[in-house]
Design a protein around this motif. Structure first.
Motif, mmCIF file in Angstrom:
data_model
loop_
_atom_site.group_PDB
_atom_site.id
_atom_site.type_symbol
_atom_site.label_atom_id
_atom_site.label_comp_id
_atom_site.label_asym_id
_atom_site.label_seq_id
_atom_site.Cartn_x
_atom_site.Cartn_y
_atom_site.Cartn_z
ATOM 1 N N UNK A 59 0.847 -1.195 0.000
ATOM 2 C CA UNK A 59 0.000 0.000 0.000
ATOM 3 C C UNK A 59 0.881 1.243 0.000
ATOM 4 N N UNK A 60 0.632 2.125 -0.963
ATOM 5 C CA UNK A 60 1.281 3.434 -0.925
ATOM 6 C C UNK A 60 0.699 4.215 0.246
ATOM 7 N N UNK A 61 1.572 4.673 1.140
ATOM 8 C CA UNK A 61 1.090 5.476 2.267
ATOM 9 C C UNK A 61 0.952 6.940 1.871
ATOM 10 N N UNK A 62 2.002 7.492 1.251
ATOM 11 C CA UNK A 62 2.050 8.926 0.980
ATOM 12 C C UNK A 62 2.605 9.171 -0.415
ATOM 13 N N UNK A 71 -1.386 13.031 -1.116
ATOM 14 C CA UNK A 71 -2.261 12.037 -0.485
ATOM 15 C C UNK A 71 -1.492 11.245 0.570
ATOM 16 N N UNK A 72 -2.212 10.819 1.601
ATOM 17 C CA UNK A 72 -1.623 9.899 2.571
ATOM 18 C C UNK A 72 -2.712 9.294 3.440
ATOM 19 N N UNK A 73 -2.477 8.063 3.867
ATOM 20 C CA UNK A 73 -3.358 7.415 4.833
ATOM 21 C C UNK A 73 -2.958 7.759 6.262
ATOM 22 N N UNK A 74 -1.844 8.472 6.423
ATOM 23 C CA UNK A 74 -1.374 8.909 7.739
ATOM 24 C C UNK A 74 -1.315 10.434 7.730
#
Length: 486
Positions: A342-345, A366-369
């Protein structure tokens, strides 16, 4: 052309998709599609409301025997990304999408198809219109402006929806069940500069980068696709270093969530360097084509003589601009340490405009964190501020944190295995889904995302797989049957 589409199975789905694709529906220009959906609901005799930002909600009671099931919110967004090839004559404001069948795929003639998220909208429309599909009580939520800021989801008021489960139909792989997504923020750098009169003994050139695939700046950011803005900057930087190239204008990319496919620049060089400059540009073009031959086999770099531009960028500003463009991260910034592959950022340098004494650089980070998202945004900010730009952060939206104990996830994984004889891929994605925002308004709502296979979203190569739509339709119908008792 739509008649060919209307014969595909399941006809309920493809007919509604054809109806929808006849309506222009660009982000922030959704007036016609909002009216279309409202008329659709009212003509069915269903409760239909438009909220204060333009989202449309249509409520349909449960079918006989399903009245005791949990109310389900079925959600998709009405807007679509408008992209077309340069040689395609098409007016998105007045024309419907021109579709055709190519083997197992539905495509559009030189434009985006609108399967993102039109197939989700069409699914919900088909369920609402049906008289023989068993389903629980349904609240159909059609949001606006998902592609350019998610302002529909942001503007939805808490308490308006009564459903306890949300089915988001905006995932693009039919074997995937989405349980999380990235958040995002727009990073925009601007500055003004003083133009200089082009000195004597200069000659003008057009430089064009084109033929790149483009694509979704979230779902495809890890694929190594070429970014026309970054490739153009390499050419301009090299031309300046070796021949004193001066920039007059740049126009690269288009939408913030689309990997840029094309860029054009008007430049000037000393006439005495013409032959050497053309040779160097050809060598650079060959280098880039070799570098990107696997992912971008159709890359074209065209350098052609043109009229000498009257004005060029201030020299110091040009040096700072090209160096900032070189320094600005583009593509994957960090992979998730917790979720494999998964690409985080990431960042997409989506739009570059240099003209008439103004610079504008638009990025989507974009980021999930959340902390990693802001780290990258500040990295970009620093690179651009060092060259005198003002940097603005806008359209900030949250990610969607996975809930692996979700009850609706258990339903979907079981249904998928029963139908297909194999486990579904339960995953978070790097795209921005509205679930994260909707969850801030409805924190107790159990959310899940899925959809048919769509390739090339946000580009004129967008295509929807026919066999996948059939598989997905069966999945939807079975999910509705298996919604738990209230």
């Amino acid at each position: 052309m739509s008649s060919e589409i209307r014969q595909l199975e399941p006809q309920q789905l493809w007919n509604k998709f054809a109806d929808l694709n006849a309506v222009p529906r660009a982000s922030k220009k959704e007036e016609r599609v909002i009216a279309f959906i409202k008329d659709f609901g009212k003509n069915l005799g269903l409760e239909t409301i438009e909220d204060e930002v333009g989202n449309v909600i249509i409520r349909k009671p449960a079918t006989a025997g399903m009245e005791n099931r949990v109310t389900v919110v079925m959600q998709s967004h009405l807007d679509m990304v408008h992209q077309k090839n340069n040689d395609t004559d098409f007016d998105f404001d007045t024309q419907g999408i021109q579709m055709y069948v190519d083997g197992d795929w539905v495509k559009a003639k030189g434009t985006t198809l609108g399967a993102d998220n039109g197939l989700g909208v069409a699914t919900i429309m088909a369920i609402l219109e049906s008289t023989d599909i068993p389903h629980p009580p349904i609240e159909a939520l059609f949001t606006i402006d998902e592609e350019t800021g998610m302002t529909g989801a942001k503007g939805l008021k808490g308490g308006l929806l009564k459903g306890e489960i949300l089915l988001n139909l905006d995932t693009e792989e039919d074997d995937e069940i989405g349980v999380g997504c990235a958040g995002g923020i727009d990073v925009t750098a601007t500055r003004t500069y003083t133009e200089e009169e082009t000195p004597e003994f200069k000659i003008g050139f057009d430089i064009t980068v084109k033929g790149l695939q483009g694509g979704h700046s979230g779902m495809q950011i890890h694929e190594g696709l070429g970014n026309a803005n970054k490739l153009m900057n390499r050419l301009l930087f090299d031309g300046f270093e070796n021949f004193g190239l001066r920039i007059s204008e740049i126009d690269g990319g288009s939408l913030r969530n689309a990997i840029p496919r094309e860029s054009k620049a008007i430049v000037a060089i000393d006439a005495i360097h013409e032959d050497a400059f053309l040779l160097e540009m050809q060598q650079q073009a060959n280098t880039l084509k070799t570098e990107f031959k696997t992912m971008e086999p159709d890359l074209e770099i065209i350098v052609s003589k043109t009229e000498v531009p009257e004005k060029i960028m201030d020299l110091g500003v040009q040096e700072g601009f090209t160096r900032a463009m070189y320094a600005a991260p583009n593509g994957v910034y960090r992979m998730s340490p917790d979720i494999p592959n998964l690409v985080e950022t990431s960042n997409n340098i989506a739009r570059v405009i240099v003209k008439d004494g103004h610079i504008k650089i638009g990025c989507l980070t974009r980021s999930s964190v959340e902390s990693s998202k802001m780290d990258l945004a500040n990295t970009l900010r620093s690179a651009f501020e060092l060259t005198g730009c003002e940097v603005e952060f806008t359209s900030d939206y949250p990610g969607w944190q996975p809930n692996m104990d979700s009850e609706i996830l258990k339903v979907l994984t079981k249904v998928y295995k029963d139908l297909n004889g194999e486990e579904a891929n339960v995953a978070a994605c790097h795209a921005g889904l509205e679930c994260g925002i909707l969850g801030t308004h409805y924190p107790e709502m159990d959310m899940i995302s899925f959809g048919p296979t769509i390739k090339g979203a946000h580009s004129p190569d967008e295509r929807a797989q026919i066999s996948s739509a059939q598989k997905y339709w069966k999945f939807v119908l079975e999910i509705l049957k298996q919604i738990p008792v209230n």
